[in-house]
Write a protein that holds these residues in place. Structure first.
Motif, PDB file in Angstrom:
ATOM      1  N   GLN A 217     -12.003  29.478   7.538  1.00  0.00           N
ATOM      2  CA  GLN A 217     -10.628  29.682   7.978  1.00  0.00           C
ATOM      3  C   GLN A 217     -10.631  29.626   9.502  1.00  0.00           C
ATOM      4  OE1 GLN A 217      -8.516  33.105   6.482  1.00  0.00           O
ATOM      5  NE2 GLN A 217      -6.580  32.446   7.377  1.00  0.00           N
ATOM      6  N   VAL A 218      -9.681  28.889  10.061  1.00  0.00           N
ATOM      7  CA  VAL A 218      -9.613  28.697  11.506  1.00  0.00           C
ATOM      8  C   VAL A 218      -8.316  29.306  12.024  1.00  0.00           C
ATOM      9  CG1 VAL A 218      -9.643  27.012  13.387  1.00  0.00           C
ATOM     10  CG2 VAL A 218     -10.925  26.556  11.286  1.00  0.00           C
ATOM     11  N   PHE A 219      -8.431  30.097  13.088  1.00  0.00           N
ATOM     12  CA  PHE A 219      -7.282  30.760  13.703  1.00  0.00           C
ATOM     13  C   PHE A 219      -7.022  30.175  15.090  1.00  0.00           C
ATOM     14  CE2 PHE A 219      -9.208  33.710  10.736  1.00  0.00           C
ATOM     15  CZ  PHE A 219      -8.130  34.229  10.040  1.00  0.00           C
ATOM     16  N   PHE A 220      -5.734  30.005  15.412  1.00  0.00           N
ATOM     17  CA  PHE A 220      -5.316  29.479  16.707  1.00  0.00           C
ATOM     18  C   PHE A 220      -4.429  30.503  17.410  1.00  0.00           C
ATOM     19  CE2 PHE A 220      -5.860  25.986  13.742  1.00  0.00           C
ATOM     20  CZ  PHE A 220      -6.706  25.137  14.434  1.00  0.00           C
ATOM     21  N   ASP A 221      -4.801  30.862  18.626  1.00  0.00           N
ATOM     22  CA  ASP A 221      -4.062  31.848  19.411  1.00  0.00           C
ATOM     23  C   ASP A 221      -3.770  31.249  20.787  1.00  0.00           C
ATOM     24  OD1 ASP A 221      -2.913  34.079  20.516  1.00  0.00           O
ATOM     25  OD2 ASP A 221      -4.760  35.278  20.593  1.00  0.00           O
ATOM     26  N   ASP A 222      -2.563  30.706  20.942  1.00  0.00           N
ATOM     27  CA  ASP A 222      -2.134  30.073  22.198  1.00  0.00           C
ATOM     28  C   ASP A 222      -3.117  28.994  22.664  1.00  0.00           C
ATOM     29  OD1 ASP A 222       0.167  31.596  22.318  1.00  0.00           O
ATOM     30  OD2 ASP A 222      -0.710  33.128  23.619  1.00  0.00           O
ATOM     31  N   VAL A 223      -3.452  28.097  21.778  1.00  0.00           N
ATOM     32  CA  VAL A 223      -4.377  27.008  22.091  1.00  0.00           C
ATOM     33  C   VAL A 223      -3.583  25.829  22.665  1.00  0.00           C
ATOM     34  CG1 VAL A 223      -6.058  25.386  21.169  1.00  0.00           C
ATOM     35  CG2 VAL A 223      -5.975  27.725  20.294  1.00  0.00           C
ATOM     36  N   ARG A 224      -3.981  25.380  23.838  1.00  0.00           N
ATOM     37  CA  ARG A 224      -3.271  24.282  24.503  1.00  0.00           C
ATOM     38  C   ARG A 224      -3.868  22.936  24.103  1.00  0.00           C
ATOM     39  NH1 ARG A 224       0.368  24.712  28.518  1.00  0.00           N
ATOM     40  NH2 ARG A 224       0.908  26.851  29.139  1.00  0.00           N
ATOM     41  N   VAL A 225      -2.995  22.005  23.736  1.00  0.00           N
ATOM     42  CA  VAL A 225      -3.403  20.645  23.397  1.00  0.00           C
ATOM     43  C   VAL A 225      -2.474  19.676  24.123  1.00  0.00           C
ATOM     44  CG1 VAL A 225      -3.626  18.952  21.545  1.00  0.00           C
ATOM     45  CG2 VAL A 225      -4.275  21.323  21.139  1.00  0.00           C
ATOM     46  N   PRO A 226      -3.016  18.721  24.874  1.00  0.00           N
ATOM     47  CA  PRO A 226      -2.161  17.755  25.583  1.00  0.00           C
ATOM     48  C   PRO A 226      -1.323  16.931  24.608  1.00  0.00           C
ATOM     49  CG  PRO A 226      -4.424  17.661  26.395  1.00  0.00           C
ATOM     50  CD  PRO A 226      -4.446  18.497  25.142  1.00  0.00           C
ATOM     51  N   LYS A 227      -0.110  16.623  25.001  1.00  0.00           N
ATOM     52  CA  LYS A 227       0.741  15.792  24.158  1.00  0.00           C
ATOM     53  C   LYS A 227       0.189  14.373  24.011  1.00  0.00           C
ATOM     54  CE  LYS A 227       5.049  18.323  24.872  1.00  0.00           C
ATOM     55  NZ  LYS A 227       6.443  18.296  25.416  1.00  0.00           N
ATOM     56  N   ALA A 228      -0.684  13.995  24.955  1.00  0.00           N
ATOM     57  CA  ALA A 228      -1.335  12.692  24.838  1.00  0.00           C
ATOM     58  C   ALA A 228      -2.245  12.624  23.621  1.00  0.00           C
ATOM     59  CB  ALA A 228      -2.146  12.407  26.111  1.00  0.00           C
ATOM     60  N   ASN A 229      -2.564  13.778  23.027  1.00  0.00           N
ATOM     61  CA  ASN A 229      -3.409  13.834  21.835  1.00  0.00           C
ATOM     62  C   ASN A 229      -2.607  13.769  20.541  1.00  0.00           C
ATOM     63  OD1 ASN A 229      -5.349  14.291  23.775  1.00  0.00           O
ATOM     64  ND2 ASN A 229      -6.381  15.909  22.655  1.00  0.00           N
ATOM     65  N   ARG A 230      -1.325  13.524  20.636  1.00  0.00           N
ATOM     66  CA  ARG A 230      -0.514  13.360  19.434  1.00  0.00           C
ATOM     67  C   ARG A 230      -0.656  11.930  18.933  1.00  0.00           C
ATOM     68  NH1 ARG A 230       4.537  13.869  21.446  1.00  0.00           N
ATOM     69  NH2 ARG A 230       4.793  11.599  21.385  1.00  0.00           N
ATOM     70  N   VAL A 231      -0.878  11.799  17.625  1.00  0.00           N
ATOM     71  CA  VAL A 231      -0.968  10.475  17.001  1.00  0.00           C
ATOM     72  C   VAL A 231       0.380  10.184  16.341  1.00  0.00           C
ATOM     73  CG1 VAL A 231      -2.145   9.038  15.308  1.00  0.00           C
ATOM     74  CG2 VAL A 231      -3.435  10.753  16.602  1.00  0.00           C
ATOM     75  N   GLY A 232       1.017   9.099  16.754  1.00  0.00           N
ATOM     76  CA  GLY A 232       2.343   8.801  16.245  1.00  0.00           C
ATOM     77  C   GLY A 232       3.406   9.572  17.013  1.00  0.00           C
ATOM     78  N   ALA A 233       4.632   9.386  16.618  1.00  0.00           N
ATOM     79  CA  ALA A 233       5.747  10.035  17.306  1.00  0.00           C
ATOM     80  C   ALA A 233       5.825  11.521  16.946  1.00  0.00           C
ATOM     81  CB  ALA A 233       7.061   9.337  16.943  1.00  0.00           C
ATOM     82  N   GLU A 234       6.437  12.285  17.830  1.00  0.00           N
ATOM     83  CA  GLU A 234       6.661  13.699  17.534  1.00  0.00           C
ATOM     84  C   GLU A 234       7.553  13.829  16.301  1.00  0.00           C
ATOM     85  OE1 GLU A 234       7.122  16.989  20.656  1.00  0.00           O
ATOM     86  OE2 GLU A 234       9.208  16.662  20.011  1.00  0.00           O
ATOM     87  N   ASN A 235       7.186  14.755  15.444  1.00  0.00           N
ATOM     88  CA  ASN A 235       7.898  15.041  14.195  1.00  0.00           C
ATOM     89  C   ASN A 235       7.753  13.932  13.153  1.00  0.00           C
ATOM     90  OD1 ASN A 235       8.890  17.476  15.303  1.00  0.00           O
ATOM     91  ND2 ASN A 235      10.623  16.392  16.235  1.00  0.00           N
ATOM     92  N   ASN A 236       6.838  12.984  13.404  1.00  0.00           N
ATOM     93  CA  ASN A 236       6.581  11.929  12.416  1.00  0.00           C
ATOM     94  C   ASN A 236       5.161  12.039  11.866  1.00  0.00           C
ATOM     95  OD1 ASN A 236       7.518   9.620  10.966  1.00  0.00           O
ATOM     96  ND2 ASN A 236       6.283   8.306  12.289  1.00  0.00           N
ATOM     97  N   GLY A 237       4.576  13.231  11.920  1.00  0.00           N
ATOM     98  CA  GLY A 237       3.208  13.426  11.473  1.00  0.00           C
ATOM     99  C   GLY A 237       3.019  13.258   9.982  1.00  0.00           C
ATOM    100  N   TRP A 238       4.082  13.451   9.210  1.00  0.00           N
ATOM    101  CA  TRP A 238       3.953  13.317   7.754  1.00  0.00           C
ATOM    102  C   TRP A 238       3.603  11.881   7.374  1.00  0.00           C
ATOM    103  CZ3 TRP A 238       2.934  16.767   4.376  1.00  0.00           C
ATOM    104  CH2 TRP A 238       3.103  16.514   3.003  1.00  0.00           C
ATOM    105  N   THR A 239       4.167  10.918   8.086  1.00  0.00           N
ATOM    106  CA  THR A 239       3.847   9.514   7.836  1.00  0.00           C
ATOM    107  C   THR A 239       2.379   9.234   8.152  1.00  0.00           C
ATOM    108  OG1 THR A 239       6.108   8.820   8.325  1.00  0.00           O
ATOM    109  CG2 THR A 239       4.392   7.140   8.485  1.00  0.00           C
ATOM    110  N   VAL A 240       1.894   9.771   9.270  1.00  0.00           N
ATOM    111  CA  VAL A 240       0.497   9.589   9.647  1.00  0.00           C
ATOM    112  C   VAL A 240      -0.415  10.264   8.630  1.00  0.00           C
ATOM    113  CG1 VAL A 240      -1.219   9.943  11.466  1.00  0.00           C
ATOM    114  CG2 VAL A 240       1.164   9.483  12.074  1.00  0.00           C
ATOM    115  N   ALA A 241      -0.026  11.464   8.197  1.00  0.00           N
ATOM    116  CA  ALA A 241      -0.844  12.222   7.245  1.00  0.00           C
ATOM    117  C   ALA A 241      -0.968  11.494   5.914  1.00  0.00           C
ATOM    118  CB  ALA A 241      -0.250  13.604   7.027  1.00  0.00           C
ATOM    119  N   LYS A 242       0.106  10.903   5.432  1.00  0.00           N
ATOM    120  CA  LYS A 242       0.059  10.165   4.172  1.00  0.00           C
ATOM    121  C   LYS A 242      -0.861   8.953   4.296  1.00  0.00           C
ATOM    122  CE  LYS A 242       4.477   9.569   3.584  1.00  0.00           C
ATOM    123  NZ  LYS A 242       5.734   9.094   2.944  1.00  0.00           N
TER     124      LYS A 242
END
Length: 403
Positions: A217-242
């Motif tokens: 189990q992995v816990f995240f507490d205010d972990v910063r990730v650059p937006k440049a690390n997003r694959v695909g458009a914001e809020n379109n991750g379901w398409t990438v995941a499928k």
């Protein structure tokens, strides 16, 4: 698709066999044999990946333009079959099997240039942040949040059943970037975490029924990730995941591994005795079960060939990936159940220490009985992870039958 072996296929098979004979050490084979699931010793996983990378074979399904060997369908089938027969470690790097193909399909040129070489070389090892408490098979109900903060996202939440998180330095995950989206499949984004040892990330081990540490189990507490690390458009991750899940469910060489497991079961049945003292393999009832399972394995193999053909032609496997995942996991469970039936009372003692490489603790019973119980226990999860059987049936009913 013509599956007959041509002269060039025979030559390639011989090349693969020679390579495995030269490079697959007794230690690598022993660790693979003593591993009930997909996650073997990390040092040996890295060692084997680097051996393959040196030959240019670490990513059998990758095209040449991205550093793969550019093998055709038959070559990939031969490679998977020969590796299974030789007892090679599982190719369980999620970077090779999932993140890499996903970046090829949805990543930016900069992301591909940054991540693909280190995946190929075995320098980077990835884990998958999908499931959460309360949203396993219902993945779209995930609640792990990524709130926008300038050029970064700030992640808070948790991921569950994270295979190999304790052995990984990177993670791909789904996060909710718009909690007010009208549909739960909307408002989800696909992110990459470069530094999995970063501040705010905590990994807690989960020990399985078989006594192994594979998941966490992995816990995240205010972990910063650059937006440049997003694959695909914001809020379109379901398409990438499928897109990624089609590779996870359809690209695991189920047929070759099932065939190898069934062959081992046949050898075991010839060594064990039935109630009347004859070979178990000669018992009509048990022989019928093996024959039925053999038919199921053959069906999985041919379904996998169809999927491999689609992938080689640049097509996504679609609902066929759900079919192979469902039938592959069901058939593997059946083989392990027959293994338990074959060794009878030797299934009861579970000597975990005897499975450690170099251990002087002897197993209870014949050598072939040592891993039967651990593999039986490990495969109980196969009809759940990667999308449960119920989810796969739902996908097939909708995509194939139009229900």
């Amino acid at each position: 698709m013509d599956l007959a072996m041509k002269a060039e296929d025979v030559a390639f098979r011989d090349e693969v066999r020679a390579f495995l004979k030269e490079n697959l050490t007794d230690e690598l084979k022993a660790h693979a044999r003593l591993t009930p699931g997909i996650l073997s010793d990390q040092d040996l996983r890295v060692e084997w990946t680097k051996i393959l990378h040196k030959r240019g074979w670490s990513a059998p399904s990758w095209p040449k333009e991205h550093g793969g060997p550019g093998w055709n369908v038959m070559q990939r089938f031969i490679w998977a079959s020969e590796c299974a027969a030789a007892g090679a470690p599982h190719g369980s790097n999620m970077g090779l099997a999932m993140v890499g193909p996903t970046l090829m399909g949805h990543g930016t040129p900069e992301q591909r240039a940054k991540y693909l070489p280190a995946i190929l070389s075995g320098d980077d090892w990835w884990c998958q942040g999908y499931s959460e408490p309360g949203s396993g098979s219902d993945l779209a109900s995930l609640q792990c949040r990524a709130d926008s903060d300038g050029d970064d996202y700030i992640i808070n939440g948790t991921k569950l059943w994270t295979t190999g998180a304790h052995q990984s330095n990177k993670m791909f995950l789904l996060v909710r970037t718009d909690p007010n989206a009208p549909k739960k499949q909307e408002g989800i984004s696909f992110l990459l975490i470069d530094d999995f040892q970063a501040k705010g990330i905590k990994v807690d081990p989960i020990i399985t029924l078989a006594g192994d540490h594979e998941v966490n189990q992995v816990f995240f507490d205010d972990v910063r990730v650059p937006k440049a690390n997003r694959v695909g458009a914001e809020n379109n991750g379901w398409t990438v995941a499928k897109y990624l899940l089609e590779f996870e469910r359809g690209g695991a060489a189920h047929g070759a591994n099932l065939r190898n497991s069934l062959n081992k079961l046949k050898v075991m049945a010839a060594a064990e005795r039935s109630d009347n003292g004859e070979k178990l393999s000669d018992d009509p009832a048990f022989a019928r079960k093996i024959a039925e399972t053999d038919v199921e394995v053959t069906a999985v193999e041919y379904t996998e060939h169809r999927i491999m053909s689609q992938l080689s032609n640049g097509q996504n496997p679609g609902a066929a990936a759900s079919m192979i995942k469902l039938r592959g996991s069901d058939t593997n469970q059946k083989i392990t159940e027959l293994g338990m039936e074959a060794i009878a009372y030797y299934a009861e003692p579970h000597v975990l220490e005897a499975r450690n490489w170099g251990s002087n603790v002897p197993p209870v019973g014949p050598d072939h009985a040592l891993m039967v119980m651990p593999k039986y226990l490990n495969t109980r999860a196969q009809t759940i992870f990667g999308g449960s059987n119920e989810v796969q049936r739902g996908i097939m009913a909708k995509a194939v039958l139009g229900l």
